[in-house]
Design a protein around this motif. Structure first.
Motif: not given
Length: 394
Positions: A67, A153, A48, A157, A44
Motif C-alpha cells: 500500500r 486489487l 486488508p 485497497l 480483502i
C-alpha cells in the motif's frame, strides 16, 4: 529450499485459489491465484494487507509492492532490495479516473488514454500529498497495469500500490515465479498470481517516459525516454506529437478510407494536432473503390488514389489514440479482441451521440456512395467541433 503447499481452505473447490506457502520452519506467504472479483472482495475484506509486502504480476513483469500509505513497508522493501532511496518506485493505479484530472498536464492525457492499461510508466508533476513518500522532486511515476486482477486489487485497497522489480539492487529483475519462491520467499507476505497461462508469458519491462513541461525546458513541452521497454519510444513520441485517429470498416476500401481522408482535411483546416489512419477487418492489398475515389477527388483530396487497404493488427491498435468503426459489430469484435483498448474503440456514430451503423455502399450505385459519404462528413464535422471545444470524453 523447496517450499511445499498445504490447504488453507475448508472447501475443496477452492484448492487452486487460496493456499499458503511454507518452508521447513515457518509460514512464508499467503497465495491467491487467478481469483474472480467476488473471491478477491471477500479476501480483502478479511485480509486488508495493511502492512503486507505483495508479490504481483503487472501483466508483463513480476513486482514487489505494498500500500502507498504504508511507509514502514516501503522502508522494509528498500531494505530487502538493499537500496538507499525510493527512486524507482512506481505507483500503480486502477485507472486514470482516480487522478484529479485538472492536475494532469494536458499534453500527456492522450498518452494515458492510449496506453493505459498497459506497459507505459509516465513520470510527471502531480501535486498530491499521498505520493509525497515516493516523489522525486514534485514528480511521481504512475502506471495502470494491464492485469485485470491486479487492477481490481488496487481498487479494493482504495489506494495506489507501490511497485518495483523483484531483485537485489544491481542484479537483474527476477522473471520466473518458481525462482522467486525459491530465492526470495521471505520477502513476501502475500502473492496475487495470474492464471497459469499468464504465468508462462515472457516478462517485458515497461517503457518509462518523463514529461518535461515547457516551464522546465524553456521551450516546448516534450517527453524523455528513461527506459525503453516493450513499447518503442518512437511510437510514443509520435503519439505525443500527433495522436492517431484510426477509422475501421470491413475491407478498408470504401467507408474507412473516405473517413480517414476527409478527417485529415478537416483537422488541417482547423489546425488540430492529430494524425489519421484507416484499416479493415479483412486482408488488405486492395485499391480504394472507384466510387469512393471519385467522391474524394471531387472534394480536392488528390492523394486518395494512393490508398492501399490494410488489415487491422495489434500494432495499429496500440499506436492509435482513438479507434472509430463504421458498425457496432466491428466495434464489438475489436473490443473483444483487444480488451485493454476497449474504451478507445467506438463507432463513428456513437462518438457524436448518434446510434446505429453507417451502411456499407459496396456494390451499390454512386448515389448510395454519396449518401454514405455525406453521413460520414456530417459525423466528422461534429467530431471536429467536439475536439475544438475540448468536449470529447473517452
Amino acid at each position: 529450499m523447496n517450499p511445499h503447499y498445504i490447504l488453507n481452505c475448508v472447501k475443496m473447490e477452492k484448492l487452486s485459489i487460496l493456499y499458503r506457502i511454507w518452508n521447513e520452519e515457518e509460514e512464508i506467504m499467503l497465495v491467491l491465484k487467478d481469483p474472480g472479483l467476488r473471491k478477491l472482495e471477500k479476501f480483502i475484506a478479511n485480509n486488508p494487507l495493511i502492512h503486507s509486502t505483495i508479490l504481483h504480476w503487472t501483466g508483463s513483469m513480476w513486482g514487489i509492492g505494498c500500500r502507498l500509505s504504508s511507509s514502514e513497508t516501503i522502508a522494509r522493501i528498500e531494505t530487502l532490495k538493499q537500496r538507499a532511496d525510493k527512486q524507482g518506485f512506481i505507483a500503480l493505479i486502477p485507472d486514470m479516473s482516480v487522478l484529479e484530472q485538472d492536475k494532469i498536464p494536458a499534453p500527456i492525457r492522450p498518452l494515458m488514454n492510449q496506453y493505459w492499461p498497459g506497459n507505459l510508466t509516465l513520470i510527471f508533476n502531480y501535486d498530491d500529498p499521498q505520493f509525497a513518500g515516493i516523489k522525486r522532486g514534485n514528480k511521481v511515476a504512475l502506471r495502470v497495469p494491464s492485469d485485470p486482477a491486479l487492477r481490481a486489487l488496487i481498487s479494493l485497497l482504495g489506494e495506489p500500490l507501490i511497485s518495483t522489480s523483484v531483485n537485489v539492487s544491481g542484479l537483474m529483475p527476477e522473471e520466473n515465479y518458481e525462482r522467486i519462491v525459491r530465492n526470495y520467499d521471505s520477502w513476501f507476505d502475500f502473492a496475487l498470481l495470474p492464471s497459469s497461462r499468464e504465468m508462462k508469458r515472457p516478462s517485458e519491462p515497461s517503457t518509462i517516459i518523463e514529461y518535461i513541461g515547457s516551464e522546465e525546458s524553456g521551450s516546448n513541452d516534450d517527453i524523455k525516454c528513461l527506459r525503453e521497454g516493450s513499447i518503442p519510444f518512437y511510437e510514443i513520441k509520435q503519439a505525443f506529437q500527433l495522436p492517431v485517429v484510426m477509422f475501421v470498416c470491413s475491407a478498408n476500401i470504401c467507408r474507412s478510407p473516405m473517413a480517414e481522408k476527409l478527417f485529415r482535411k478537416m483537422i488541417r483546416e482547423h489546425n488540430l494536432g492529430l494524425a489519421t489512419d484507416s484499416c479493415g477487418l479483412l486482408p488488405g492489398g486492395r485499391m480504394i473503390s472507384l466510387e469512393s475515389l471519385q467522391l474524394l477527388l471531387e472534394r480536392g483530396i488528390i492523394d486518395a488514389e494512393q490508398h492501399i487497404s490494410k488489415q487491422v493488427t495489434p500494432q495499429l491498435i496500440s499506436s492509435s489514440w482513438l479507434i472509430l468503426t463504421m458498425e457496432e459489430r466491428q466495434r464489438d469484435l475489436l473490443r473483444s479482441a483487444y480488451p485493454n483498448n476497449a474504451r478507445r474503440i467506438w463507432t463513428l456514430n456513437e462518438i457524436v451521440d448518434e446510434q446505429g451503423d453507417i451502411d456499407d455502399p459496396f456494390g451499390n450505385n454512386l448515389e448510395s456512395y454519396k449518401k454514405t459519404c455525406e453521413i460520414i462528413e456530417d459525423r466528422l464535422r461534429r467530431l471536429t467541433e467536439k475536439l475544438k471545444n475540448n468536449e470529447l470524453r473517452i
